[in-house]
Design a protein around this motif. Structure first.
Motif, PDB file in Angstrom:
ATOM      1  N   ASP A  43      58.632 -12.976  62.307  1.00 54.22           N
ATOM      2  CA  ASP A  43      60.075 -12.732  62.369  1.00 54.22           C
ATOM      3  C   ASP A  43      60.715 -13.135  63.685  1.00 54.22           C
ATOM      4  O   ASP A  43      61.938 -13.034  63.825  1.00 54.22           O
ATOM      5  CB  ASP A  43      60.358 -11.239  62.133  1.00 54.22           C
ATOM      6  N   SER A  44      59.921 -13.569  64.670  1.00 53.14           N
ATOM      7  CA  SER A  44      60.472 -13.768  66.016  1.00 53.14           C
ATOM      8  C   SER A  44      60.170 -15.156  66.576  1.00 53.14           C
ATOM      9  O   SER A  44      59.436 -15.945  65.976  1.00 53.14           O
ATOM     10  CB  SER A  44      59.904 -12.703  66.967  1.00 53.14           C
ATOM     11  N   LYS A 102      57.225  -0.977  60.142  1.00 55.50           N
ATOM     12  CA  LYS A 102      58.631  -0.615  60.269  1.00 55.50           C
ATOM     13  C   LYS A 102      58.720   0.426  61.373  1.00 55.50           C
ATOM     14  O   LYS A 102      57.961   0.368  62.340  1.00 55.50           O
ATOM     15  CB  LYS A 102      59.186  -0.104  58.945  1.00 55.50           C
ATOM     16  N   ASN A 147      64.447  -9.951  57.917  1.00 57.07           N
ATOM     17  CA  ASN A 147      65.132  -9.528  59.140  1.00 57.07           C
ATOM     18  C   ASN A 147      65.029 -10.573  60.253  1.00 57.07           C
ATOM     19  O   ASN A 147      65.440 -10.321  61.381  1.00 57.07           O
ATOM     20  CB  ASN A 147      64.561  -8.192  59.634  1.00 57.07           C
ATOM     21  N   SER A 151      61.362  -9.650  71.599  1.00 57.44           N
ATOM     22  CA  SER A 151      61.962  -9.212  70.342  1.00 57.44           C
ATOM     23  C   SER A 151      62.919  -8.027  70.439  1.00 57.44           C
ATOM     24  O   SER A 151      63.772  -7.854  69.585  1.00 57.44           O
ATOM     25  CB  SER A 151      60.843  -8.817  69.357  1.00 57.44           C
ATOM     26  N   ASP A 180      55.167  -6.426  64.827  1.00 56.16           N
ATOM     27  CA  ASP A 180      56.500  -5.842  65.001  1.00 56.16           C
ATOM     28  C   ASP A 180      57.557  -6.653  64.265  1.00 56.16           C
ATOM     29  O   ASP A 180      57.646  -7.868  64.414  1.00 56.16           O
ATOM     30  CB  ASP A 180      56.832  -5.742  66.494  1.00 56.16           C
ATOM     31  N   GLY A 181      58.343  -5.956  63.455  1.00 47.29           N
ATOM     32  CA  GLY A 181      59.372  -6.625  62.671  1.00 47.29           C
ATOM     33  C   GLY A 181      58.823  -7.327  61.448  1.00 47.29           C
ATOM     34  O   GLY A 181      59.566  -7.947  60.687  1.00 47.29           O
ATOM     35  N   THR A 192      62.873  -7.681  54.021  1.00 48.30           N
ATOM     36  CA  THR A 192      62.738  -7.217  55.397  1.00 48.30           C
ATOM     37  C   THR A 192      61.471  -6.388  55.574  1.00 48.30           C
ATOM     38  O   THR A 192      60.841  -5.957  54.591  1.00 48.30           O
ATOM     39  CB  THR A 192      63.941  -6.351  55.807  1.00 48.30           C
ATOM     40  N   ASN A 193      61.103  -6.161  56.829  1.00 45.85           N
ATOM     41  CA  ASN A 193      59.935  -5.319  57.111  1.00 45.85           C
ATOM     42  C   ASN A 193      60.132  -3.893  56.596  1.00 45.85           C
ATOM     43  O   ASN A 193      59.183  -3.233  56.163  1.00 45.85           O
ATOM     44  CB  ASN A 193      59.634  -5.304  58.608  1.00 45.85           C
TER      45      ASN A 193
END
Length: 271
Positions: free
Chosen positions: A221-222, A15, A240, A181, A10-11, A255-256
């Motif tokens: 991303d998290s 997408k 992102n 997230s 995710d992320g 970004t994703n």
């Protein structure tokens, strides 16, 4: 030389609408043709990660899938079936402690129980309804006196003050805690047992292949990706990602939504 690419979902890999782009799929499969192993490392349960794994060929290549932030690791067999090779659950008393503290602070909980068909909750609300819809688990009301099962991961949601109190009371237990997230970070937290996170399981996957940290490229991303981003030889933060993740990563990509995974693999590996 990169020998293993590990991917958050995710992320990162997907997408909107839970779809892996053709550009990401093509780059990943081309990297595999060069002898590079692929691994997924996600907070999702296996049931929500299998379609993604299939889309990038993890199943047919008999590779690893780390789920629930390291709570359960699977390896696909010759029949393209995910076989659990490692699992880490809360001790029952730790599980009860978390739920008791959450209840005292009027927070909402959802746990990914060892039984893949159920989740323990404190109350029914929009939060638990959404997770029920995604996970397809039956909601079971937590009862301290009768609960016997335990869980891989617990997600807690509520008012920032209650979340802050919960984190402070759990600090001495040294559980792994990450901001979830999908909602504002101050109103949620994901909790895993002490020492259990994506990095721990990724290190075990790398060891099974005989691959060193400097030979790994990790995309995330998290908050639950932070340790792995720092440890991997090439930790690549998504465009992102939050600023603090980009600062600790080796580099950052698009970004994703702009196929950042495929873009970076094409740029650095497939040249």
């Amino acid at each position: 030389m990169i020998k293993l690419i590990a991917l958050d979902i995710d992320g990162t890999l997907v997408k909107r609408r839970n779809v892996v782009s053709k550009k990401n799929i093509k780059a990943i499969k081309e990297a595999r043709k060069k002898g590079i192993k692929i691994c997924i490392a996600t907070g999702r349960n296996i049931s929500r990660a299998k379609n993604i794994a299939k889309a990038i060929g993890l199943d047919s290549a008999q590779e690893f899938l780390i789920s629930l932030n390291g709570g359960a690791t699977f390896k696909y067999n010759e029949n393209a079936e995910p076989i659990m090779v490692e699992e880490h659950l809360f001790e029952l008393e730790d599980f009860k402690f978390i739920y008791d503290v959450a209840k005292e602070n009027k927070l909402s909980c959802f746990s990914y129980a060892k039984d893949p068909n159920i989740a323990y909750i404190l109350k029914r609300d929009l939060f638990t309804y959404v997770l029920k819809k995604f996970s397809h688990r039956k909601l079971i009301k937590y009862n301290r006196e009768t609960v016997k099962d335990t869980s891989y991961k617990i997600v807690v949601y509520g008012k920032p003050k209650g979340i802050s109190t919960l984190k402070n009371k759990l600090k001495d237990k040294e559980f792994e805690m990450f901001s979830w997230s999908y909602v504002p970070h101050s109103s949620n937290v994901e909790i895993n047992p002490k020492g259990v996170d994506k990095l721990y399981s990724l290190q075990n996957v790398a060891k099974s292949y005989g691959i060193k940290a400097e030979e790994i490229m990790y995309f995330g991303d998290s908050d639950n990706d932070q340790k792995a981003l720092q440890w991997a030889g090439q930790g690549i933060a998504m465009g992102n990602s939050k600023k603090h993740l980009k600062e600790i990563a080796t580099d950052s990509t698009k970004t994703n939504k702009k196929h950042g995974v495929g873009y970076w693999i094409q740029k650095t590996i497939l040249v």
